[in-house]
Design a protein around this motif. Structure first.
Motif, mmCIF file in Angstrom:
data_model
loop_
_atom_site.group_PDB
_atom_site.id
_atom_site.type_symbol
_atom_site.label_atom_id
_atom_site.label_comp_id
_atom_site.label_asym_id
_atom_site.label_seq_id
_atom_site.Cartn_x
_atom_site.Cartn_y
_atom_site.Cartn_z
ATOM 1 N N VAL A 1 0.952 -1.136 -0.133
ATOM 2 C CA VAL A 1 0.038 0.197 -0.046
ATOM 3 C C VAL A 1 0.773 1.372 0.001
ATOM 4 O O VAL A 1 1.493 1.499 0.986
ATOM 5 N N PRO A 2 1.226 1.993 -1.233
ATOM 6 C CA PRO A 2 1.876 3.231 -1.222
ATOM 7 C C PRO A 2 0.894 4.312 -0.322
ATOM 8 O O PRO A 2 -0.386 4.188 -0.847
ATOM 9 N N VAL A 3 1.471 5.030 0.238
ATOM 10 C CA VAL A 3 0.639 5.991 1.082
ATOM 11 C C VAL A 3 1.368 7.198 1.089
ATOM 12 O O VAL A 3 2.540 7.493 1.312
ATOM 13 N N PHE A 4 0.597 8.370 0.724
ATOM 14 C CA PHE A 4 1.301 9.896 0.651
ATOM 15 C C PHE A 4 0.178 10.792 1.378
ATOM 16 O O PHE A 4 -0.823 10.885 0.922
ATOM 17 N N ASN A 5 0.572 11.001 2.658
ATOM 18 C CA ASN A 5 -0.344 12.013 3.401
ATOM 19 C C ASN A 5 -1.623 11.567 3.650
ATOM 20 O O ASN A 5 -2.622 12.010 2.916
ATOM 21 N N ASP B 1 5.336 4.377 2.954
ATOM 22 C CA ASP B 1 5.115 5.777 3.193
ATOM 23 C C ASP B 1 5.933 6.752 2.190
ATOM 24 O O ASP B 1 7.530 6.686 2.231
ATOM 25 N N ASP B 2 5.393 7.407 1.283
ATOM 26 C CA ASP B 2 6.124 8.060 0.274
ATOM 27 C C ASP B 2 6.352 9.506 0.686
ATOM 28 O O ASP B 2 5.839 10.421 -0.066
ATOM 29 N N GLY B 3 7.284 9.646 1.816
ATOM 30 C CA GLY B 3 7.647 11.000 1.999
ATOM 31 C C GLY B 3 6.323 11.787 2.588
ATOM 32 O O GLY B 3 6.427 13.045 2.379
ATOM 33 N N ARG C 1 11.705 10.717 0.971
ATOM 34 C CA ARG C 1 11.213 11.847 0.497
ATOM 35 C C ARG C 1 9.943 11.254 -0.295
ATOM 36 O O ARG C 1 9.694 10.451 -0.507
ATOM 37 N N ASN C 2 9.255 12.417 -0.894
ATOM 38 C CA ASN C 2 8.018 11.804 -1.870
ATOM 39 C C ASN C 2 8.889 11.595 -3.283
ATOM 40 O O ASN C 2 9.424 12.285 -4.032
ATOM 41 N N PHE C 3 8.610 10.154 -3.742
ATOM 42 C CA PHE C 3 9.305 9.822 -4.687
ATOM 43 C C PHE C 3 8.155 9.448 -6.050
ATOM 44 O O PHE C 3 8.464 8.913 -7.008
ATOM 45 N N GLY C 4 7.054 9.545 -5.623
ATOM 46 C CA GLY C 4 5.809 9.302 -6.613
ATOM 47 C C GLY C 4 5.268 8.027 -6.413
ATOM 48 O O GLY C 4 6.080 7.058 -5.655
ATOM 49 N N LYS C 5 4.154 7.569 -6.798
ATOM 50 C CA LYS C 5 3.485 6.330 -6.302
ATOM 51 C C LYS C 5 4.184 5.311 -7.052
ATOM 52 O O LYS C 5 4.147 4.015 -6.443
ATOM 53 N N GLU C 6 4.489 5.441 -8.388
ATOM 54 C CA GLU C 6 5.135 4.046 -9.049
ATOM 55 C C GLU C 6 6.565 3.763 -8.357
ATOM 56 O O GLU C 6 6.657 2.499 -7.997
ATOM 57 N N MET D 1 -2.589 -2.149 -3.482
ATOM 58 C CA MET D 1 -3.588 -1.593 -3.150
ATOM 59 C C MET D 1 -3.503 -0.163 -2.948
ATOM 60 O O MET D 1 -2.446 0.193 -2.288
ATOM 61 N N ASP D 2 -4.651 0.786 -3.346
ATOM 62 C CA ASP D 2 -4.719 2.309 -2.611
ATOM 63 C C ASP D 2 -5.217 2.127 -1.466
ATOM 64 O O ASP D 2 -6.023 1.234 -1.122
ATOM 65 N N VAL D 3 -4.918 3.022 -0.533
ATOM 66 C CA VAL D 3 -5.226 3.149 0.728
ATOM 67 C C VAL D 3 -6.809 3.642 0.885
ATOM 68 O O VAL D 3 -7.227 3.619 2.101
ATOM 69 N N THR E 1 -16.735 -2.374 -9.814
ATOM 70 C CA THR E 1 -17.177 -0.955 -9.803
ATOM 71 C C THR E 1 -16.128 -0.242 -8.854
ATOM 72 O O THR E 1 -16.280 -0.560 -7.877
ATOM 73 N N ARG E 2 -15.752 0.886 -9.279
ATOM 74 C CA ARG E 2 -14.623 1.426 -8.592
ATOM 75 C C ARG E 2 -15.577 2.634 -7.743
ATOM 76 O O ARG E 2 -16.151 3.495 -8.121
ATOM 77 N N PRO E 3 -15.466 2.498 -6.414
ATOM 78 C CA PRO E 3 -16.141 3.424 -5.526
ATOM 79 C C PRO E 3 -15.531 4.741 -5.252
ATOM 80 O O PRO E 3 -14.102 4.753 -5.701
ATOM 81 N N GLU F 1 -8.241 13.179 -0.091
ATOM 82 C CA GLU F 1 -8.518 13.729 -1.450
ATOM 83 C C GLU F 1 -7.540 13.067 -2.364
ATOM 84 O O GLU F 1 -6.280 12.545 -1.940
ATOM 85 N N THR F 2 -7.912 13.082 -3.682
ATOM 86 C CA THR F 2 -6.825 12.602 -4.434
ATOM 87 C C THR F 2 -5.340 13.349 -4.643
ATOM 88 O O THR F 2 -5.218 14.593 -4.466
ATOM 89 N N LYS F 3 -4.353 12.560 -4.925
ATOM 90 C CA LYS F 3 -2.969 13.148 -4.960
ATOM 91 C C LYS F 3 -2.441 13.587 -6.356
ATOM 92 O O LYS F 3 -1.503 14.097 -6.516
ATOM 93 N N TRP G 1 -1.839 17.995 -14.165
ATOM 94 C CA TRP G 1 -0.507 18.253 -14.800
ATOM 95 C C TRP G 1 0.272 16.916 -14.318
ATOM 96 O O TRP G 1 1.172 16.337 -15.070
ATOM 97 N N LYS G 2 0.064 16.423 -13.172
ATOM 98 C CA LYS G 2 0.899 15.186 -12.763
ATOM 99 C C LYS G 2 0.158 13.889 -13.710
ATOM 100 O O LYS G 2 1.253 13.269 -13.987
ATOM 101 N N LEU G 3 -1.000 14.024 -13.998
ATOM 102 C CA LEU G 3 -1.608 13.216 -14.901
ATOM 103 C C LEU G 3 -1.164 13.243 -16.413
ATOM 104 O O LEU G 3 -0.641 12.051 -17.030
HETATM 105 N N1 UDP Z 1 0.201 8.037 -3.816
HETATM 106 C C1 UDP Z 1 1.745 7.875 -3.338
HETATM 107 N N2 UDP Z 1 2.521 8.654 -3.735
HETATM 108 C C2 UDP Z 1 1.936 10.105 -4.485
HETATM 109 C C3 UDP Z 1 0.713 9.981 -4.748
HETATM 110 C C4 UDP Z 1 -0.081 8.956 -4.361
HETATM 111 O O1 UDP Z 1 1.935 6.953 -2.534
HETATM 112 O O2 UDP Z 1 3.166 10.560 -4.787
HETATM 113 C C5 UDP Z 1 -0.633 6.838 -3.193
HETATM 114 C C6 UDP Z 1 -1.879 7.344 -2.366
HETATM 115 O O3 UDP Z 1 -1.489 7.647 -1.118
HETATM 116 C C7 UDP Z 1 -2.742 6.289 -2.561
HETATM 117 C C8 UDP Z 1 -2.675 5.871 -4.097
HETATM 118 O O4 UDP Z 1 -1.280 6.351 -4.075
HETATM 119 O O5 UDP Z 1 -2.680 5.193 -1.651
HETATM 120 C C9 UDP Z 1 -3.416 6.397 -5.170
HETATM 121 O O6 UDP Z 1 -3.475 7.717 -5.084
HETATM 122 P P1 UDP Z 1 -4.923 8.420 -5.418
HETATM 123 O O7 UDP Z 1 -6.112 7.804 -4.587
HETATM 124 O O8 UDP Z 1 -4.648 10.063 -4.840
HETATM 125 O O9 UDP Z 1 -5.364 8.433 -6.843
HETATM 126 P P2 UDP Z 1 -6.538 8.339 -7.624
HETATM 127 O O10 UDP Z 1 -7.277 7.366 -7.033
HETATM 128 O O11 UDP Z 1 -6.822 9.945 -7.658
HETATM 129 O O12 UDP Z 1 -6.060 8.136 -9.187
#
Ligand code: UDP
Ligand code: MG
Length: 342
Positions: free
Chosen positions: A13-17, A47-49, A75-80, A98-100, A202-204, A210-212, A216-218
């Motif tokens: 589970v990647p998590v950022f804030n 924990d992604d920073g 630090r924050n390296f991004g979800k990937e 999984m997303d958190v 179905t994606r709830p 809120e979304t991260k 621009w990131k997308l």
């Molecule tokens: N996430 C992360 N690093 C980032 C951005 C997001 O680890 O820089 C994690 C975030 O905490 C969540 C997952 O990636 O668990 C999906 O993020 P989000 O729900 O914001 O994306 P969306 O569902 O809106 O595409």
């Protein structure tokens, strides 16, 4: 702690804030994991920073859910990158990223595990059937992205399949063999292949926080994906060039012909300017495309680690020693949250 090879399932589970989401997530996940009849399982948070109280929330959760582990990045390296870290640190015979925010419903794990254990699938991926929880702008841009990606990429990706999937240990190791720094995981999961099956769901909407990802990131994420898995945008310019040169040739024939027949046509200001501006634009675009690739090539060549680990919690010593960090990062000493206060 169980010996590492008896771990059946790892949830990564990647998590950022995400301080608000942690406990909600574990409360929904724990009963499902319990019901799965697994000898042992782990939930590896990466924990992604985070700059809020995410780490504290995970530490607190570990009291109640001892299967909770934490890899904290520097630090924050991004979800990937966070996902890559989680795959490297996980030890389960099967792994599910999984997303958190509970947008990947834990109930689906039952079907994922059944298809893996009883039917021998190596990749069981969730397919978002109904994306009405996403805004229409996000759905449309995602749709365009999937079409463009599949037109140009070496290996197509399934539209509406996310990172939510069960992959066996073999597939995890395969994805980790792709050592690129630009880690577009959807592309990597598709590229490695293996026996796969889709499970529609179905994606709830997001459960908390809120979304991260902003647009621009997308957009940059889409560029990473396309440049990571296709060279078509680079090669395209050969054909654009041939086409433009052909048009230029026809136009030249026309100009020379009319000049010979009807004398010199002096004005021509508008057409000259149009052509110059058009070609200038085309050239700048093609240069920009080369720049996109060159910039990424530069990052790959530098060979920096994909992520750095600041500390870990919940891993046993054997796992800590043999685990994860990318070979480049392995030399970096790690703080242990188990031993030292954060
Ligand atoms: N996430 C992360 N690093 C980032 C951005 C997001 O680890 O820089 C994690 C975030 O905490 C969540 C997952 O990636 O668990 C999906 O993020 P989000 O729900 O914001 O994306 P969306 O569902 O809106 O595409
Ligand atoms: Mg989400």
């Amino acid at each position: 702690m169980e010996p590492q090879d008896t771990c059946d399932l790892s949830i990564v589970v990647p998590v950022f804030n995400e301080e608000e989401a942690i406990s909600v997530f574990l409360a929904a996940l724990a009963p499902i994991l319990n019901s799965l009849d697994l000898a042992a399982y782990e939930v590896v948070f990466v924990d992604d920073g985070s700059t809020d109280r995410t780490i504290e929330a995970i530490e607190a959760a570990q009291q109640e859910h001892p299967f909770t582990k934490l890899v904290s990045l520097s630090r924050n390296f991004g979800k990937e990158a966070a996902l890559t870290a989680g795959l490297e640190w996980s030890r389960g015979a099967a792994v599910v990223p999984m997303d958190v925010d509970l947008q990947d419903p834990p109930e689906l794990l039952v079907e994922f595990v059944r298809l893996w254990r009883d039917e021998g699938y190596e990749v069981v991926y969730g397919l978002r059937q109904d994306r009405s929880s996403d805004s229409s702008a996000k759905r449309n841009s995602a749709g365009i992205f999937y079409r463009v990606f599949n037109m140009v990429a070496d290996r197509p990706i399934e539209p509406d399949a996310g990172d939510f999937r069960l992959i066996t240990r073999k597939v995890v190791e395969a994805t980790l063999q792709l050592r690129e720094r630009n880690r577009f995981m959807k592309g990597i999961f598709s590229w490695v292949g293996y026996k796969r099956i889709a499970v529609p769901y179905t994606r709830p909407p997001r459960a908390a926080g809120e979304t991260k990802f902003n647009y621009w990131k997308l957009w940059n994420f889409a560029l990473d994906g396309i440049t990571g898995f296709s060279t078509v945008p680079l090669k395209l310019w050969t054909y654009v060039g041939v086409f433009v040169a052909f048009l230029a040739f026809l136009y030249t024939v026309y100009l020379v012909g009319t000049t010979l027949m009807f004398g010199r046509d002096v004005p021509g200001y508008a057409s000259t300017l149009a052509i110059v501006l058009f070609l200038g634009g085309v050239q700048l675009i093609s240069l920009g495309v080369i720049g996109e690739y060159l910039g990424r090539l530069y990052l790959e060549v530098k060979g920096r680690p994909i992520y750095l680990v600041r500390g870990t919690m919940g891993f046993d010593t054997a796992q800590r020693r043999s685990s994860g960090p990318h070979p480049v990062a392995r030399a970096v000493p790690k703080t242990d949250f188990d031993d030292e206060a954060v």
